[in-house]
Motif scaffolding. Structure first.
Motif, PDB file in Angstrom:
ATOM      1  N   GLU A 144      -9.550   5.376  -2.089  1.00  0.00           N
ATOM      2  CA  GLU A 144     -10.195   4.875  -3.300  1.00  0.00           C
ATOM      3  C   GLU A 144      -9.760   3.439  -3.590  1.00  0.00           C
ATOM      4  O   GLU A 144     -10.547   2.616  -4.058  1.00  0.00           O
ATOM      5  CB  GLU A 144      -9.837   5.784  -4.476  1.00  0.00           C
ATOM      6  CG  GLU A 144     -10.423   7.191  -4.348  1.00  0.00           C
ATOM      7  CD  GLU A 144     -10.029   8.076  -5.518  1.00  0.00           C
ATOM      8  OE1 GLU A 144      -9.307   7.563  -6.404  1.00  0.00           O
ATOM      9  OE2 GLU A 144     -10.437   9.252  -5.539  1.00  0.00           O
ATOM     10  N   ILE A 145      -8.479   3.138  -3.318  1.00  0.00           N
ATOM     11  CA  ILE A 145      -8.009   1.763  -3.531  1.00  0.00           C
ATOM     12  C   ILE A 145      -8.742   0.789  -2.618  1.00  0.00           C
ATOM     13  O   ILE A 145      -9.064  -0.340  -3.007  1.00  0.00           O
ATOM     14  CB  ILE A 145      -6.490   1.707  -3.297  1.00  0.00           C
ATOM     15  CG1 ILE A 145      -5.769   2.453  -4.406  1.00  0.00           C
ATOM     16  CG2 ILE A 145      -5.985   0.271  -3.254  1.00  0.00           C
ATOM     17  CD1 ILE A 145      -4.277   2.590  -4.195  1.00  0.00           C
ATOM     18  N   LEU A 161       0.839  -1.214   0.000  1.00  0.00           N
ATOM     19  CA  LEU A 161       0.000   0.000   0.000  1.00  0.00           C
ATOM     20  C   LEU A 161       0.868   1.257   0.000  1.00  0.00           C
ATOM     21  O   LEU A 161       0.544   2.254  -0.660  1.00  0.00           O
ATOM     22  CB  LEU A 161      -0.908  -0.010   1.234  1.00  0.00           C
ATOM     23  CG  LEU A 161      -2.096  -0.985   1.184  1.00  0.00           C
ATOM     24  CD1 LEU A 161      -2.890  -0.924   2.451  1.00  0.00           C
ATOM     25  CD2 LEU A 161      -2.982  -0.692  -0.016  1.00  0.00           C
ATOM     26  N   ILE A 162       1.978   1.183   0.781  1.00  0.00           N
ATOM     27  CA  ILE A 162       2.861   2.366   0.832  1.00  0.00           C
ATOM     28  C   ILE A 162       3.491   2.607  -0.538  1.00  0.00           C
ATOM     29  O   ILE A 162       3.580   3.747  -1.010  1.00  0.00           O
ATOM     30  CB  ILE A 162       3.944   2.162   1.900  1.00  0.00           C
ATOM     31  CG1 ILE A 162       3.285   2.002   3.283  1.00  0.00           C
ATOM     32  CG2 ILE A 162       4.904   3.333   1.930  1.00  0.00           C
ATOM     33  CD1 ILE A 162       4.256   1.683   4.388  1.00  0.00           C
ATOM     34  N   LYS A 163       3.879   1.516  -1.204  1.00  0.00           N
ATOM     35  CA  LYS A 163       4.458   1.687  -2.531  1.00  0.00           C
ATOM     36  C   LYS A 163       3.397   2.126  -3.541  1.00  0.00           C
ATOM     37  O   LYS A 163       3.690   2.833  -4.514  1.00  0.00           O
ATOM     38  CB  LYS A 163       5.098   0.386  -2.988  1.00  0.00           C
ATOM     39  CG  LYS A 163       6.258  -0.054  -2.099  1.00  0.00           C
ATOM     40  CD  LYS A 163       6.832  -1.361  -2.565  1.00  0.00           C
ATOM     41  CE  LYS A 163       7.981  -1.805  -1.648  1.00  0.00           C
ATOM     42  NZ  LYS A 163       8.544  -3.106  -2.050  1.00  0.00           N
ATOM     43  N   LEU A 167      -2.593  11.715  -1.878  1.00  0.00           N
ATOM     44  CA  LEU A 167      -2.302  10.285  -2.017  1.00  0.00           C
ATOM     45  C   LEU A 167      -3.062   9.453  -0.995  1.00  0.00           C
ATOM     46  O   LEU A 167      -3.460   8.318  -1.272  1.00  0.00           O
ATOM     47  CB  LEU A 167      -0.801  10.060  -1.879  1.00  0.00           C
ATOM     48  CG  LEU A 167       0.069  10.621  -3.004  1.00  0.00           C
ATOM     49  CD1 LEU A 167       1.537  10.392  -2.698  1.00  0.00           C
ATOM     50  CD2 LEU A 167      -0.280   9.996  -4.338  1.00  0.00           C
ATOM     51  N   ASN A 168      -3.246  10.006   0.202  1.00  0.00           N
ATOM     52  CA  ASN A 168      -4.052   9.284   1.203  1.00  0.00           C
ATOM     53  C   ASN A 168      -5.493   9.119   0.729  1.00  0.00           C
ATOM     54  O   ASN A 168      -6.126   8.072   0.928  1.00  0.00           O
ATOM     55  CB  ASN A 168      -4.007  10.030   2.527  1.00  0.00           C
ATOM     56  CG  ASN A 168      -2.636   9.989   3.155  1.00  0.00           C
ATOM     57  OD1 ASN A 168      -1.890   9.036   2.952  1.00  0.00           O
ATOM     58  ND2 ASN A 168      -2.287  11.014   3.914  1.00  0.00           N
ATOM     59  N   LYS A 169      -5.986  10.175   0.063  1.00  0.00           N
ATOM     60  CA  LYS A 169      -7.333  10.050  -0.496  1.00  0.00           C
ATOM     61  C   LYS A 169      -7.365   8.953  -1.559  1.00  0.00           C
ATOM     62  O   LYS A 169      -8.315   8.165  -1.642  1.00  0.00           O
ATOM     63  CB  LYS A 169      -7.757  11.382  -1.091  1.00  0.00           C
ATOM     64  CG  LYS A 169      -7.938  12.498  -0.059  1.00  0.00           C
ATOM     65  CD  LYS A 169      -8.351  13.788  -0.731  1.00  0.00           C
ATOM     66  CE  LYS A 169      -8.494  14.921   0.299  1.00  0.00           C
ATOM     67  NZ  LYS A 169      -8.864  16.208  -0.348  1.00  0.00           N
ATOM     68  N   GLU A 177     -14.865  -3.615  -4.416  1.00  0.00           N
ATOM     69  CA  GLU A 177     -15.413  -4.035  -5.699  1.00  0.00           C
ATOM     70  C   GLU A 177     -14.865  -5.394  -6.104  1.00  0.00           C
ATOM     71  O   GLU A 177     -15.577  -6.224  -6.684  1.00  0.00           O
ATOM     72  CB  GLU A 177     -15.077  -2.991  -6.761  1.00  0.00           C
ATOM     73  CG  GLU A 177     -15.801  -1.652  -6.543  1.00  0.00           C
ATOM     74  CD  GLU A 177     -15.430  -0.640  -7.606  1.00  0.00           C
ATOM     75  OE1 GLU A 177     -14.628  -1.008  -8.495  1.00  0.00           O
ATOM     76  OE2 GLU A 177     -15.946   0.490  -7.544  1.00  0.00           O
ATOM     77  N   LEU A 178     -13.566  -5.633  -5.805  1.00  0.00           N
ATOM     78  CA  LEU A 178     -12.985  -6.935  -6.114  1.00  0.00           C
ATOM     79  C   LEU A 178     -13.690  -8.045  -5.342  1.00  0.00           C
ATOM     80  O   LEU A 178     -13.939  -9.138  -5.879  1.00  0.00           O
ATOM     81  CB  LEU A 178     -11.491  -6.918  -5.778  1.00  0.00           C
ATOM     82  CG  LEU A 178     -10.711  -8.185  -6.103  1.00  0.00           C
ATOM     83  CD1 LEU A 178     -10.752  -8.450  -7.607  1.00  0.00           C
ATOM     84  CD2 LEU A 178      -9.276  -8.067  -5.631  1.00  0.00           C
TER      85      LEU A 178
END
Length: 890
Positions: A661-662, A77-79, A655-657, A668-669
C-alpha cells in the motif's frame, strides 16, 4: 487623476456643485470601489507573488532533494513496517482531525503493548541464551567424560594386555618346569633301569663290576649336573618371581598414588610423561627384539661362514630396528631435557603415537612364542620409522639435547651397513661356491682362475669389512658410554660422522645390487641346466661397480680394485674419527633440568588454587542440577514462543501487504508532483491574467478622466467591467484556494514523510519503559467544554460590517493551514520524563520525585484535545459566516 484627489473628491461630494448629478456620483463611487479593489488586488497579488516565488523556490529545493529523499525513503521501508500501526492512525487522522483522541489512545496502548512484547522477547532471548550456554557446558562436560572414559578403556586394555603377557609368561614357565621335571623323571627312570641292569650284570659277571661302577659314577655326575641346572633354574625363577612381585607392588602403588595426584597434572602433564615413557619403552623393546634376533641367528659370527638369504633379511631387519631405536632414544632425550612448554606441547602427541606400541608388543610376543615373522616386522618398523621421521621434522628439529643419541644413531647405522654388506657379499660367495661344487651344473670358467678372479677379491672385501667392523664397534661402544653419562662428542665432529654414514650406503648398494643380479642368474642356470660362466658374474661386478662405487672402471680387476679403494677410503675416515672420539677434549657434557621438576612449583600453585575451584565446582554442580530441573519448564516456554513466532510471521505477512500500500502512496505522490507542475502552469496563466487586469485598470482610469469632462452624459454601460472584474476576482480566489490547498497537501505529505523517515518515533518507542502494575498513574482528567475565551479567534464583539468574499477566502486559507498543521503534527505522547521519574523512584526505594504538570501524559492528551476543539469552533464560525454572506448575496 491621482488617487488622493479622487478620494478627496469622494469625501467632499456635498461641497462641489459640478458633481451633483446622480450618474456622476454612481460613477465616482464605482470608480472608488474599483480603485480600492485594484489597490487591494495589487497588494494581494504582490504578496501572493512573493509568497508563490518563495514557495516555488522551496518546492524546487524539495524537488532537487527528492532523489535523496527517495533513497532515504527506500532505506526506511523496513522501519516503516515496524511503524505500520502509526501510519494507519495517521491515515485516520487525515480523514477526521476530530478523531485524534481515539487515535492517541490506540497509539499509546499499542506502544505499551509493543513495549511489553519487546520486554517479553528480550526475556525470552535471555532465557534462550542461558539455555544455549547450558547446552554448551553440557556438551563440553560430555566431551570431557568421553575422553576420561576412553582413557579408562585404554588403561583397561593395557592392563588386559599386561595380564595376558603375565599369563603367557607363567604358561611358558610352567612348560619349562614340566619339561625339566619330565627330563628329570626320564633320566631317573633311565638311571633306575640301568642300575637294575647293572645289578643283574654284577650278579651274573664279576669281571664287569669295575665298568658298572664307572658307569654309575658317570650317571651320578650327570644327576649332579641336572640337579645343579635345576637349582640354577630355581634360583632364576625365584629372582624372576621376586621381580614380578616388586613390579606388581610398584604398579599397585602407582594405582594408589594416581588418585592423589593434582587434577592439573592429570590434565596437562600426564600425556607428556606417558609420551616420554613411551619412547623409552619402545626403544627398549626394539633393542630387545634386535638382541634376541641377533642371538638366534648368531650374528655377527654367522657372517664368517656360509651365508643364506634369510641371514641377509635378518641383517636388514636389524638395521631398521637399530634406526628406529635410535630415533626413539632421541625423542626421549629431548623430552628429558627440554623446557616445560615444549614438554607439554610434545606430550599432546601421545594419543596419536600410543597405538604404535601394540605392533611392537605383538612382535615381542611372537618372538617369545618362537613364531617371529621377519618380513612383517621389517614392514612395521619401516612404517613406524616414516611416522617418526615426520614427527622429527615437525616437533623435534629445534633442539640439541639429542646430540649424543643422534651421534650414536649415526655410528649404529654405519655398523649395520657394514654388517649388511658382509651378509650380501657372503651370500654371493656361498652361492657361487655351491653352484661350482654342484655336480649337476656344468662350470665354464673360460680360462679364468675362479680363486684369483672372484673368491680372493671377495675374501679381501670381507676382511676389510671385519676391520671396519672393529672400528665401528669401538666407535659405537664409546658413544654408548658417552650417552649413558649424559655426554656427547662436540658438534664439530658430527659432519664427519654424517659423512661416514653417507658413504657406507654406497657399499650396501653395491652388495645388494650384485646379489640381485647374481642370485637370479644362478637360479636360471640351475633351472635351465646350462653351463655356469664365471665371466657373466664378473661382468655383473664390473657393471654394478661402475654404477655405484666406481665411475671409470673398464675391467674386472679394476672393478674389484675400485671397491677396495672405496673401502679403504671408509677405513681412513673411520681411523681419523675413532681417536678423536676417545679424546676427552672432544667430549661435551649435555646438561638440562627435567621439565617435570620445573613443573612442580607451578602444579603446587595451581593445586592451591584448585581447592577453591573445587568448591566452586561443587556449587556449580548444585546449580547445574537446579538448571536441569528448570530445563523442562524452559522447553514448555520455548513451545509457547514458537506459537508466538508463528503469530508474528502472520503479522509480518500483513505488514508486507501494508508495504505494498505504501508503494501505492508513492505512486499517488508522483501524481501530485504532476499536478504541481500543472498548477505552476496555471500560476503562469494567472500572472498573465493579472497583467490583463492592470491594463484594464489603466483603461478605467482613462475612462474616469473622460467622465469628469463629460459629466452631463451618463454612461450606463460601465458596470459591466465591474462584473467582469468580480468574476475575475472570484476565479482568482478559487485558483488561489486550490493552489493553497494543494500546497498544504504537499507540505503535509512532506512533513509526514520526514516524520516517518526520521528516527524520533523509533527512539521514542524504544525508550518506552516497561509497565509495572504496582505503580499507579494519574487518571486522565475530563475535558472541560471551551469557554468564551476562544471566541475572539473567530468572532468579533462588534462587527462593523459583514465580511466580504475575499476576507472569507483568506480566513478559510488560514484556517485550512492550521488544520493541516494540526493534523500533520506528532501525536505521540512523550513518556521519557515519566520513565526517568520511575527510574528515580526505583533508585529511591519507593520515594517520589516531582514532575511538572505540563509534562505529564494526561496534560499532553488534554492539551491536544483543546487544540482540536478550538479548531472545530473556528471551522464552525467560518461556516456560519459563509452561510450568512450567501444569504445576503441572495
Amino acid at each position: 487623476m491621482p488617487p488622493s484627489e479622487i478620494t478627496l473628491g469622494a469625501e467632499g461630494g456635498n461641497e462641489n456643485v459640478v458633481t451633483s448629478s446622480l450618474a456622476y456620483i454612481q460613477l465616482e463611487k464605482q470608480n472608488e470601489r474599483l480603485k480600492e479593489a485594484l489597490i487591494r488586488l495589487r497588494d494581494l497579488s504582490h504578496e501572493t507573488e512573493q509568497e508563490q516565488r518563495r514557495r516555488i523556490t522551496e518546492m524546487e529545493k524539495d524537488v532537487t532533494g527528492l532523489d535523496e529523499l527517495q533513497g532515504q525513503y527506500e532505506s526506511t521501508l523496513i522501519k516503516l513496517t515496524n511503524a505500520e500501526v502509526q501510519i494507519e492512525d495517521l491515515k485516520m487522522q487525515l480523514d477526521d482531525a476530530l478523531g485524534a483522541e481515539e487515535m492517541l489512545v490506540q497509539l499509546t496502548e499499542r506502544n505499551l503493548m509493543l513495549g511489553e512484547k519487546i520486554e517479553e522477547m528480550r526475556i525470552t532471548i535471555e532465557d534462550l541464551e542461558a539455555l544455549k550456554e547450558l547446552n554448551d557446558e553440557l556438551e563440553e562436560n560430555h566431551v570431557e567424560t568421553e575422553k576420561v572414559m576412553q582413557e579408562d578403556l585404554n588403561a583397561k586394555d593395557a592392563d588386559i594386555f599386561e595380564q595376558s603377557q603375565k599369563v603367557r609368561a607363567l604358561e611358558d614357565a610352567c612348560q619349562d618346569f614340566e619339561g625339566t621335571i619330565l627330563q628329570f623323571r626320564e633320566l631317573v627312570m633311565q638311571l633306575q633301569t640301568e642300575l637294575d641292569n647293572l645289578r643283574a650284570e654284577t650278579q651274573n659277571a664279576q669281571h664287569e663290576s669295575a665298568t658298572a661302577a664307572s658307569q654309575t659314577a658317570a650317571m651320578m655326575s650327570l644327576n649332579l649336573r641336572l640337579q645343579s641346572s635345576a637349582t640354577k633354574n630355581q634360583a632364576r625363577n625365584i629372582d624372576l618371581e621376586v621381580k614380578r612381585i616388586e613390579a606388581r607392588e610398584a604398579r599397585e602403588l602407582l594405582n594408589i598414588i594416581q588418585p592423589y595426584l593434582p587434577q592439573v597434572y592429570v590434565e596437562s602433564d600426564m600425556d607428556a610423561t606417558s609420551c616420554y615413557l613411551f619412547f623409552q619403552r619402545l626403544a627398549s623393546k626394539v633393542d630387545l627384539i634386535n638382541t634376541f634376533v641377533g642371538h638366534a641367528h648368531n650374528l655377527p659370527d654367522a657372517l664368517n661362514g656360509p651365508v643364506s638369504d634369510v641371514l641377509v633379511g635378518i641383517c636388514e631387519l636389524r638395521g631398521r630396528l637399530s634406526t628406529l631405536s635410535a630415533t626413539c632414544k632421541r625423542f626421549a632425550a629431548i623430552l628429558r631435557r627440554c623446557d616445560p612448554e615444549s614438554f607439554l606441547r610434545i606430550g599432546k602427541l601421545y594419543p596419536d603415537v600410543a597405538p604404535m606400541e601394540k605392533r611392537i608388543d605383538m612382535h615381542v610376543d611372537l618372538l617369545r612364542r618362537e613364531e617371529f615373522r621377519e618380513l612383517e616386522c621389517v614392514s612395521d618398523a619401516a612404517k613406524i620409522q616414516a611416522q617418526f621421521d615426520h614427527l622429527a621434522e615437525t616437533h623435534f628439529n629445534d633442539f640439541d639435547f639429542d646430540l649424543g643419541e643422534r651421534e650414536l644413531g649415526y655410528a649404529l647405522s654405519f655398523d649395520h651397513d657394514l654388517e649388511m654388506f658382509a651378509a650380501s657379499v657372503g651370500l654371493i660367495k656361498t652361492s657361487v661356491a655351491a653352484i661350482m661344487k654342484d655336480e649337476d651344473v656344468e662350470v665354464d670358467l673360460g680360462g679364468l682362475d675362479a680363486e684369483e678372479e672372484f673368491f680372493s677379491p671377495l675374501q679381501k672385501l670381507l676382511d676389510q669389512c671385519r676391520s671396519a667392523k672393529v672400528l665401528s664397534k669401538k666407535l659405537t661402544k664409546r658413544l654408548e658410554e658417552l650417552t649413558q653419562e649424559s655426554a656427547a662428542l662436540k658438534p664439530l665432529l658430527v659432519p664427519q660422522l654424517q659423512a661416514l654414514n653417507n658413504i657406507a650406503p654406497e657399499l650396501v648398494n653395491f652388495g645388494i645390487s650384485l646379489a640381485q643380479q647374481v642370485m637370479p642368474h644362478l637360479s636360471d642356470v640351475r633351472s635351465s641346466k646350462s653351463a655356469f660362466q664365471l665371466a657373466n658374474v664378473l661382468g655383473f661386478v664390473k657393471q654394478i661397480a661402475a654404477s655405484t662405487v666406481g665411475r671409470s672402471v673398464k675391467d674386472g680387476a679394476a672393478s674389484w680394485e675400485a671397491v677396495m679403494n672405496f673401502f679403504g677410503q671408509i677405513m681412513q675416515e673411520a681411523n681419523k674419527l675413532v681417536p678423536l672420539a676417545v679424546e676427552h677434549e672432544n667430549v661435551l657434557k649435555i646438561t638440562g633440568t627435567a621439565p617435570w621438576i620445573l613443573r612442580v612449583d607451578e602444579i603446587k600453585a595451581a593445586t592451591a588454587i584448585n581447592v577453591e575451584a573445587e568448591r566452586k565446582v561443587a556449587q556449580l554442580t548444585d546449580e547445574l542440577s537446579g538448571l536441569a530441573r528448570t530445563l523442562r519448564e524452559k522447553e514448555k516456554k520455548i513451545e509457547e514462543t514458537n506459537v508466538k513466532i508463528e503469530l508474528m510471521e502472520h503479522k509480518m505477512k500483513e505488514l508486507n501487504k501494508r508495504a505494498d500500500e505504501i508503494e501505492g502512496y508513492k505512486a499517488e505522490l508522483a501524481k501530485l508532483h504532476k499536478q504541481e507542475r500543472a498548477y505552476e502552469e496555471a500560476m503562469e496563466q494567472f500572472q498573465a491574467d493579472l497583467d490583463t487586469l492592470e491594463q484594464e485598470n489603466a483603461k478605467l482610469k482613462a475612462a474616469a478622466a473622460s467622465h469628469e469632462r463629460q459629466a452631463s452624459e451618463p454612461n450606463t454601460q460601465r458596470p459591466e467591467p465591474e462584473a467582469v472584474q468580480v468574476e475575475g476576482n472570484l476565479e482568482t480566489s478559487y485558483l488561489l484556494e486550490q493552489i493553497d490547498a494543494l500546497r498544504g497537501t504537499v507540505r503535509f505529505l512532506r512533513t509526514e514523510n520526514s516524520y516517518l523517515k526520521g528516527q524520533d518515533l523509533l527512539r521514542e518507542i524504544e525508550s518506552l519503559p516497561p509497565l509495572y502494575d504496582s505503580i499507579s498513574r494519574e487518571p486522565t482528567p475530563a475535558l472541560v467544554p471551551s469557554g468564551s475565551s476562544d471566541t475572539s479567534d473567530s468572532e468579533t464583539d462588534e462587527p462593523l460590517k459583514p465580511p466580504s468574499l475575499r476576507t472569507l477566502a483568506a480566513e478559510s486559507k488560514i484556517l485550512y493551514r492550521d488544520v493541516i498543521k494540526f493534523s500533520s503534527s506528532p501525536k505521540v505522547v512523550d513518556l521519557s520524563l515519566t520513565r526517568k521519574n520511575r527510574e528515580g523512584n526505583d533508585k529511591l526505594a519507593g520515594g517520589k520525585t516531582w514532575l511538572p504538570r505540563k509534562k505529564t501524559p494526561a496534560y499532553q492528551v488534554w492539551e491536544r484535545k483543546m487544540e482540536g476543539e478550538k479548531l472545530g469552533r473556528r471551522v464552525q464560525g467560518l461556516m456560519d459566516r459563509t452561510a450568512a454572506a450567501a444569504n445576503r448575496a441572495s
